[in-house]
Design a protein around this motif. Sequence first.
Motif, mmCIF file in Angstrom:
data_model
loop_
_atom_site.group_PDB
_atom_site.id
_atom_site.type_symbol
_atom_site.label_atom_id
_atom_site.label_comp_id
_atom_site.label_asym_id
_atom_site.label_seq_id
_atom_site.Cartn_x
_atom_site.Cartn_y
_atom_site.Cartn_z
ATOM 1 N N ARG A 651 0.841 -1.168 0.095
ATOM 2 C CA ARG A 651 -0.005 0.064 0.103
ATOM 3 C C ARG A 651 0.977 1.211 -0.028
ATOM 4 N NH1 ARG A 651 -3.119 1.345 3.940
ATOM 5 N NH2 ARG A 651 -1.712 0.584 5.273
ATOM 6 N N TYR A 652 0.547 2.100 -0.891
ATOM 7 C CA TYR A 652 1.615 3.329 -1.245
ATOM 8 C C TYR A 652 0.643 4.414 -1.732
ATOM 9 C CZ TYR A 652 1.886 1.955 -5.904
ATOM 10 O OH TYR A 652 1.930 1.478 -7.361
ATOM 11 N N ARG A 653 1.252 5.797 -1.264
ATOM 12 C CA ARG A 653 0.577 6.837 -2.099
ATOM 13 C C ARG A 653 1.479 7.789 -2.659
ATOM 14 N NH1 ARG A 653 -1.528 9.594 2.772
ATOM 15 N NH2 ARG A 653 -3.454 8.217 2.846
ATOM 16 N N VAL A 654 1.148 8.162 -3.813
ATOM 17 C CA VAL A 654 2.035 8.904 -4.604
ATOM 18 C C VAL A 654 1.309 10.615 -4.875
ATOM 19 C CG1 VAL A 654 2.859 9.247 -7.013
ATOM 20 C CG2 VAL A 654 2.480 7.051 -5.996
ATOM 21 N N SER A 655 2.071 11.390 -4.641
ATOM 22 C CA SER A 655 1.740 12.800 -4.850
ATOM 23 C C SER A 655 2.579 13.358 -5.560
ATOM 24 C CB SER A 655 1.696 13.439 -3.391
ATOM 25 O OG SER A 655 1.021 12.875 -2.499
ATOM 26 N N TYR A 656 2.037 14.393 -6.647
ATOM 27 C CA TYR A 656 2.801 15.203 -7.542
ATOM 28 C C TYR A 656 2.590 16.986 -7.321
ATOM 29 C CZ TYR A 656 2.549 10.737 -10.241
ATOM 30 O OH TYR A 656 2.804 9.589 -10.416
ATOM 31 N N SER A 657 3.514 17.363 -7.414
ATOM 32 C CA SER A 657 3.535 18.891 -7.604
ATOM 33 C C SER A 657 4.369 19.323 -8.725
ATOM 34 C CB SER A 657 3.748 19.430 -5.996
ATOM 35 O OG SER A 657 5.154 19.144 -5.844
ATOM 36 N N ILE A 658 4.137 20.472 -8.882
ATOM 37 C CA ILE A 658 4.466 21.344 -10.184
ATOM 38 C C ILE A 658 4.753 22.918 -9.659
ATOM 39 C CG2 ILE A 658 4.739 21.969 -12.521
ATOM 40 C CD1 ILE A 658 3.124 19.383 -13.336
ATOM 41 N N GLN A 659 5.969 23.270 -10.063
ATOM 42 C CA GLN A 659 6.252 24.423 -9.749
ATOM 43 C C GLN A 659 6.914 25.186 -10.785
ATOM 44 O OE1 GLN A 659 9.357 24.387 -6.525
ATOM 45 N NE2 GLN A 659 8.082 25.253 -5.187
ATOM 46 N N ARG A 660 6.329 26.390 -11.284
ATOM 47 C CA ARG A 660 6.587 27.430 -12.415
ATOM 48 C C ARG A 660 7.770 28.006 -12.080
ATOM 49 N NH1 ARG A 660 6.873 29.005 -17.426
ATOM 50 N NH2 ARG A 660 6.712 31.323 -17.504
ATOM 51 N N ASP A 661 8.799 27.762 -13.023
ATOM 52 C CA ASP A 661 9.985 28.444 -13.090
ATOM 53 C C ASP A 661 10.740 28.208 -11.668
ATOM 54 O OD1 ASP A 661 9.740 31.599 -14.945
ATOM 55 O OD2 ASP A 661 10.830 29.795 -15.472
ATOM 56 N N ALA A 662 10.929 26.960 -11.443
ATOM 57 C CA ALA A 662 11.605 26.347 -9.877
ATOM 58 C C ALA A 662 12.776 27.087 -9.926
ATOM 59 C CB ALA A 662 11.521 24.888 -9.958
ATOM 60 N N ARG A 663 13.590 27.282 -10.931
ATOM 61 C CA ARG A 663 14.847 27.620 -10.548
ATOM 62 C C ARG A 663 15.008 29.025 -10.360
ATOM 63 N NH1 ARG A 663 18.477 25.882 -15.792
ATOM 64 N NH2 ARG A 663 16.878 27.280 -16.793
ATOM 65 N N MET A 664 13.976 29.735 -10.586
ATOM 66 C CA MET A 664 13.786 31.052 -10.066
ATOM 67 C C MET A 664 12.941 31.338 -8.975
ATOM 68 S SD MET A 664 15.387 32.576 -12.498
ATOM 69 C CE MET A 664 15.014 34.221 -12.214
ATOM 70 N N GLY A 665 12.636 30.270 -8.241
ATOM 71 C CA GLY A 665 11.867 30.588 -6.835
ATOM 72 C C GLY A 665 10.254 30.846 -7.033
ATOM 73 N N LYS A 666 9.719 30.831 -8.031
ATOM 74 C CA LYS A 666 8.492 31.366 -8.399
ATOM 75 C C LYS A 666 7.476 30.232 -7.918
ATOM 76 C CE LYS A 666 9.415 34.265 -12.225
ATOM 77 N NZ LYS A 666 8.958 34.829 -13.444
ATOM 78 N N GLY A 667 6.427 30.519 -7.638
ATOM 79 C CA GLY A 667 5.418 29.725 -6.869
ATOM 80 C C GLY A 667 4.582 28.793 -7.572
ATOM 81 N N VAL A 668 3.895 28.109 -6.857
ATOM 82 C CA VAL A 668 2.906 27.111 -7.623
ATOM 83 C C VAL A 668 2.063 27.587 -8.431
ATOM 84 C CG1 VAL A 668 1.206 25.112 -7.142
ATOM 85 C CG2 VAL A 668 3.296 25.538 -5.540
ATOM 86 N N PHE A 669 1.826 26.788 -9.674
ATOM 87 C CA PHE A 669 0.694 27.355 -10.437
ATOM 88 C C PHE A 669 -0.214 26.404 -10.829
ATOM 89 C CE2 PHE A 669 2.042 25.955 -14.626
ATOM 90 C CZ PHE A 669 2.975 25.425 -14.516
#
Length: 740
Positions: A651-669
């Motif tokens: 039994r396992y849980r998978v979560s995904y998240s994506i950040q815009r312009d991650a290398r520039m430190g911009k937020g989740v979009f």
Amino acid sequence: MQSEKSQDGVLLLEGLEMSIKPHLFTVLAVLFSVFQSLGDSVIANSVDSLEALRAARDWVGLGYAYLERGDFEDARKAFRRGARGDSAAAAYNGMGLAYGRDPKAVKRKAFEYFRRALGVDKGYLEARMNIARLHIQLGDLNAEHALEDVIEAHPTYAPAYLMLADWFRDSLFPEKRIALYNRYLEIVPGEIRGYQGLAMTYIELHNYPEALKALEPALTDTSSDSRLLPLAAQAHAALGDPEQAVELFQNYFHALPDSERALYEDLSLVTFPAELETYTAKSGKEKAEWRRDFWKKRDMALVSAGKAREAEHYRRVWHARTFFGEKVFPWDRRGEVYIRYGEPEYRARSDRVNAYPPSLAIQRVRDVHGQQIYGVYDTKSDLERPKGWTLTDKSAKEEEWVYTKVAGGLQLIFKDKWFDGDWDFLIGVPGNDISLTPRILSLSPAVVYRKATQTMPDFYDVPPGMDPLEFYYDTASFRGSDGGAAAVEVYFGIPLDLVESEETAGSKLSDVRMVAALTDASGDVYRRRQTDLVFPAPQGEQAARGTFAPDLIRIEVAPGDYRLAVQLVDRISGKWGVYLQDLNVPDFVDSLSVSDLQLCWKISETTREGKFRKENLWAVPMPSRSYRQDTNIHIYYELYNLQTDAFGRTRYRVSYSIQRDARMGKGVFGALSSLVRRIISAGIEEVVVSYDRTGADASEAIYFELDAGNLKPGFSRIRVLVTDLNSLQSATRTAIFHVE
């Protein structure tokens, strides 16, 4: 009347004949005595003349004998006595040689006698050649015109073409040299000096494929001259085939005497003192093994198991012997520096017209040296500021070399003080400013060079003039085959618009070589893999800019930190490129682990075998990690070591998240649910953002797609977090991609 007159005439004539007959023999006797007397004189004079001519030839021969012995005054006396008749041209030519070779004589006086020789005999080839040789000896620009004069008068005389081509060696007209060497080979096919000159010209132009073509006719002959091997070796090394280069150099060494071969095996100029001490203490096979390990550690590219650095060392030694060892054995000071640091980025001569430094980095090195010598001149403009050591002494030959990547920037000045070919570091004060003497003692080229060698005994970069081949590459680490520790996959993107093709059996084919190498913490090459790929040349839109052919190399490794080098070689054009990166390979054995996220161009189910197969999936890599907005982003990864419960289920849980312009430190979009098209695990399709799964296997192969059309252009980071709901262990992986 007429008949009577005729008769009278006849009678008259007959009467005249009868009247002189009594005196005829007397007249003839007198004439004979006169001619006999004249004949004796002519014969005597002729004999004297023949003796004189014979003596003239003897005097000329004696003059050349004196000339060869170095008795120039006696030679001139002999030539003067022989300057008559058909020996005059040879005598005048000899007089010219006597003046030209005599170190105490005015050499230009030789021109007068060479021209006298041509005045006697316009077709006298040797006199024309001697005029050209003297111009060359004097460094006179008229040498070019003199050699062209020889070629015009004697168009099939091959040495004139060779000499003129060599005269252009230091000029800015390599195309003239190429034409002259080709003409030379037309007149004397197969002559070694023609092949040498032609190949060396192409190498100086960094046109290595043409250098190999120029050498090919000679190298196909098994009895070809070994002097051509170093030239072929240099071309192969520059074209990304260092193994072939080292083999050719080794074959060349077999033809050398021991004293010459030892120069190539000597490492004293490229080692630290401790390394040299270790090396010299070894012998036989141990010495050869140490040398191989040494080159591996010194190989910047890593991909050649040290062969690239080894081949470059041999090239530098050959260059030093060829161009800096003409007067001094084994080479002058320039040769020593060249073996350590290779081709200078800027080179200037006091006796030539020099180009302005081609880069700001080079000029910056010269400026820094000027400020160190003269002090900082804040009030002076850039044009007024001293540029370090300068080539100002026109009474001696000087050279300036600049390296921007050695010891923070290195400027060296060499001088041929006595015009004897024994070049050494300049000793003196720039501009003859005696007030600067104390500072010069610490900033002189000899001292600066010695300090550089203590911290940087050698420097290695790509072969001179190489235009690197750009390509895409990416990496991902997985668990090794059969449950082994780890495996690194290196993905190559072969740019179809940058690689060349050639006609083979009616088809246009491209031919590339891919190499991947890993070095461990000690600097030793840990693993190295190589593969070749031949494929049909792309046509039309397939060859558009940005399109590429994917491929991969898989290397089984132990977990740890490595230095990775990847190389792509276009075996047709000879272009190649190398990329380096630090790489951490995780341990996938004991606890919950997630492989790296592999960015793919396409993923589909399959039953076929091949390098792109993973489990029952066909995963084509996307080494560029760059996607158009009208495409899908495919991502593949693997889970390892999932715990089972009392019922044998995971039994396992998978979560995904994506950040815009991650290398520039911009937020989740954006809304994550709108990005995920499908998530597949064990063949079951679900549309989720975070989900729980159950299964029966401790390992899972997972892939999913993102709709790039819902992403704004630029860089994004995707993060995958997996939590084992049985063991409560977690693991995460991230990847960056680009949307155009």
